[in-house]
Design a protein around this motif. Structure first.
Motif, PDB file in Angstrom:
ATOM      1  N   PHE A  70       2.142   1.421   3.012  1.00  0.00           N
ATOM      2  CA  PHE A  70       2.961   0.204   2.949  1.00  0.00           C
ATOM      3  C   PHE A  70       2.146  -1.062   2.730  1.00  0.00           C
ATOM      4  N   GLU A  71       0.863  -0.928   2.456  1.00  0.00           N
ATOM      5  CA  GLU A  71       0.024  -2.110   2.249  1.00  0.00           C
ATOM      6  C   GLU A  71       0.549  -2.981   1.113  1.00  0.00           C
ATOM      7  N   ILE A  72       1.046  -2.363   0.055  1.00  0.00           N
ATOM      8  CA  ILE A  72       1.536  -3.126  -1.098  1.00  0.00           C
ATOM      9  C   ILE A  72       2.726  -4.014  -0.724  1.00  0.00           C
ATOM     10  N   PHE A  73       3.568  -3.541   0.227  1.00  0.00           N
ATOM     11  CA  PHE A  73       4.714  -4.340   0.673  1.00  0.00           C
ATOM     12  C   PHE A  73       4.277  -5.397   1.680  1.00  0.00           C
ATOM     13  N   LEU A  74       3.310  -5.044   2.528  1.00  0.00           N
ATOM     14  CA  LEU A  74       2.824  -5.973   3.546  1.00  0.00           C
ATOM     15  C   LEU A  74       2.089  -7.163   2.937  1.00  0.00           C
ATOM     16  N   SER A  75       1.520  -6.962   1.771  1.00  0.00           N
ATOM     17  CA  SER A  75       0.699  -8.006   1.144  1.00  0.00           C
ATOM     18  C   SER A  75       1.366  -8.643  -0.069  1.00  0.00           C
ATOM     19  N   GLU A  76       2.659  -8.413  -0.229  1.00  0.00           N
ATOM     20  CA  GLU A  76       3.354  -8.860  -1.448  1.00  0.00           C
ATOM     21  C   GLU A  76       3.302 -10.371  -1.632  1.00  0.00           C
ATOM     22  N   ASP A  77       3.452 -11.140  -0.544  1.00  0.00           N
ATOM     23  CA  ASP A  77       3.444 -12.601  -0.688  1.00  0.00           C
ATOM     24  C   ASP A  77       2.070 -13.113  -1.096  1.00  0.00           C
ATOM     25  N   TYR A  78       1.016 -12.513  -0.531  1.00  0.00           N
ATOM     26  CA  TYR A  78      -0.341 -12.916  -0.924  1.00  0.00           C
ATOM     27  C   TYR A  78      -0.612 -12.556  -2.383  1.00  0.00           C
ATOM     28  N   ASN A  79      -0.065 -11.434  -2.810  1.00  0.00           N
ATOM     29  CA  ASN A  79      -0.256 -10.989  -4.187  1.00  0.00           C
ATOM     30  C   ASN A  79       0.390 -11.965  -5.168  1.00  0.00           C
ATOM     31  N   LYS A  80       1.586 -12.477  -4.794  1.00  0.00           N
ATOM     32  CA  LYS A  80       2.286 -13.410  -5.664  1.00  0.00           C
ATOM     33  C   LYS A  80       1.630 -14.788  -5.679  1.00  0.00           C
ATOM     34  N   MET A  81       0.777 -15.039  -4.675  1.00  0.00           N
ATOM     35  CA  MET A  81       0.034 -16.307  -4.638  1.00  0.00           C
ATOM     36  C   MET A  81      -1.243 -16.206  -5.467  1.00  0.00           C
ATOM     37  N   ASN A  82      -1.345 -15.101  -6.231  1.00  0.00           N
ATOM     38  CA  ASN A  82      -2.512 -14.862  -7.093  1.00  0.00           C
ATOM     39  C   ASN A  82      -3.814 -14.805  -6.294  1.00  0.00           C
ATOM     40  N   THR A  83      -3.703 -14.232  -5.096  1.00  0.00           N
ATOM     41  CA  THR A  83      -4.898 -14.045  -4.283  1.00  0.00           C
ATOM     42  C   THR A  83      -5.823 -13.040  -4.953  1.00  0.00           C
TER      43      THR A  83
ATOM     44  N   ARG B  68       5.125  -7.543   8.310  1.00  0.00           N
ATOM     45  CA  ARG B  68       3.840  -7.433   9.024  1.00  0.00           C
ATOM     46  C   ARG B  68       4.051  -7.497  10.532  1.00  0.00           C
ATOM     47  N   ARG B  69       4.996  -8.321  10.980  1.00  0.00           N
ATOM     48  CA  ARG B  69       5.309  -8.384  12.409  1.00  0.00           C
ATOM     49  C   ARG B  69       5.886  -7.053  12.897  1.00  0.00           C
ATOM     50  N   LEU B  70       6.734  -6.434  12.076  1.00  0.00           N
ATOM     51  CA  LEU B  70       7.294  -5.138  12.427  1.00  0.00           C
ATOM     52  C   LEU B  70       6.188  -4.087  12.511  1.00  0.00           C
ATOM     53  N   PHE B  71       5.264  -4.123  11.571  1.00  0.00           N
ATOM     54  CA  PHE B  71       4.142  -3.172  11.566  1.00  0.00           C
ATOM     55  C   PHE B  71       3.313  -3.339  12.837  1.00  0.00           C
ATOM     56  N   ALA B  72       3.056  -4.586  13.226  1.00  0.00           N
ATOM     57  CA  ALA B  72       2.302  -4.855  14.447  1.00  0.00           C
ATOM     58  C   ALA B  72       3.063  -4.371  15.677  1.00  0.00           C
TER      59      ALA B  72
ATOM     60  N   CYS C 284      11.535   3.771   9.162  1.00  0.00           N
ATOM     61  CA  CYS C 284      11.827   2.416   9.637  1.00  0.00           C
ATOM     62  C   CYS C 284      11.168   1.378   8.725  1.00  0.00           C
ATOM     63  N   LEU C 285       9.898   1.580   8.402  1.00  0.00           N
ATOM     64  CA  LEU C 285       9.182   0.662   7.522  1.00  0.00           C
ATOM     65  C   LEU C 285       9.717   0.727   6.096  1.00  0.00           C
ATOM     66  N   GLN C 286      10.072   1.938   5.653  1.00  0.00           N
ATOM     67  CA  GLN C 286      10.591   2.114   4.302  1.00  0.00           C
ATOM     68  C   GLN C 286      11.886   1.342   4.114  1.00  0.00           C
ATOM     69  N   GLU C 287      12.754   1.431   5.105  1.00  0.00           N
ATOM     70  CA  GLU C 287      14.033   0.720   5.039  1.00  0.00           C
ATOM     71  C   GLU C 287      13.815  -0.790   5.105  1.00  0.00           C
ATOM     72  N   ALA C 288      12.938  -1.215   6.008  1.00  0.00           N
ATOM     73  CA  ALA C 288      12.685  -2.655   6.160  1.00  0.00           C
ATOM     74  C   ALA C 288      12.045  -3.252   4.908  1.00  0.00           C
ATOM     75  N   SER C 289      11.238  -2.465   4.199  1.00  0.00           N
ATOM     76  CA  SER C 289      10.556  -2.972   3.008  1.00  0.00           C
ATOM     77  C   SER C 289      11.518  -3.287   1.875  1.00  0.00           C
ATOM     78  N   LEU C 290      12.754  -2.789   1.975  1.00  0.00           N
ATOM     79  CA  LEU C 290      13.749  -3.039   0.926  1.00  0.00           C
ATOM     80  C   LEU C 290      14.319  -4.451   0.991  1.00  0.00           C
ATOM     81  N   TYR C 291      14.289  -5.075   2.192  1.00  0.00           N
ATOM     82  CA  TYR C 291      14.935  -6.383   2.310  1.00  0.00           C
ATOM     83  C   TYR C 291      14.158  -7.397   3.156  1.00  0.00           C
TER      84      TYR C 291
END
Length: 264
Positions: A210-223, A188-192, A174-181
């Protein structure tokens, strides 16, 4: 406000897109084609009708109630080839005729089928999708609820008897499929949601995968890398706390996914 001028002045085309357009290449064709397969519980399909139509006539009209899923069951009763296929594999060998609402054998072209996605919070609809992804040639909803001659009362119970819920594989898929789109926040809401509504054997394993997918937006913000995990965990924990207002108090520490003492 001149909407046309505003649109033209705000539009920007990148050099690759400009070259693509100059050469006249196709911009939006997808190959192979992807068809969305309907998913619904028994007698819960969507039916369209005109305002002036007679509702009694509509309710008694079998043609109106036909869907991709109900006709998938019907063709499995008489077609030996169809019995060997999963629902998602069906479009590779059959074509859905919208006018007559019937599956007919495919003669050409390549196409991929994708069942409408569901969330674990949807309950029986989620487990129906899980069964359709693993059971070949079901002839009815009741057939999916029958395991080795034993009739179950729900799709959840049937999935248990088939052994599809013995591990976290279905939730991982379920998470693998959701991480594609899905966007990271939605993911993160789905994970919760999975943490709250599903019985996980190893939630930390899912987190690590799946941490890398859950944190992708923070990663792109150069966190900063050291803060990346902390921000992602805090976001998931906030969602858990919001859910806890309506159910019970949920926190990441309840699932053995918490920060170490230095990070706290």
């Amino acid at each position: 406000m001149d909407e046309i001028e505003r649109f033209q002045s705000a539009r920007w085309i990148s050099p690759p897109e400009a070259i693509w357009r100059i050469y006249g290449f196709i911009l939006n064709e997808i190959y192979p084609s992807v068809i969305t397969l309907q998913l619904h519980l028994e007698d819960r399909q969507i039916i369209s009708f005109q305002k002036s139509d007679n509702l009694t006539h509509i309710m008694n009209n079998d043609f109106k109630s036909k869907t991709m899923l109900t006709e998938f069951f019907n063709i499995n009763r008489n077609n030996d080839k169809a019995k060997k296929l999963l629902y998602k594999e069906f479009p590779e060998h059959f074509v859905w005729n919208k006018r007559d609402k019937i599956w007919i054998p495919r003669k050409q072209c390549q196409i991929i089928g994708r069942i409408v996605t569901t969330n674990p919070i949807e309950g029986e609809r989620y487990y129906l999708r899980l069964l359709l992804n693993h059971i070949r040639g079901p002839k009815s909803f009741e057939d999916l609820k029958t395991v080795n001659g034993v009739k179950t009362s729900s799709f959840h119970e049937s999935a248990l008897l088939y052994g599809l819920l013995e591990s976290d594989n279905s939730l991982e898929q379920c998470l693998q499929e959701a991480s594609l789109y899905q966007m990271p926040y939605t993911l993160r809401r789905l994970f919760a949601t999975i943490l709250v509504y599903c019985k996980l054997n190893n939630p930390k394993m899912l987190w690590n995968k799946f941490e890398i997918f859950l944190s992708e937006d923070y990663n792109k913000m150069n966190t900063v890398l050291s803060n990346l995990t902390i921000k992602t965990l805090q976001s998931v924990n906030s969602t858990l706390e919001l859910m806890g207002n309506n159910i019970n108090d949920y926190h990441l520490v309840d699932y053995n996914i918490d920060l170490n003492e230095d990070e706290k």
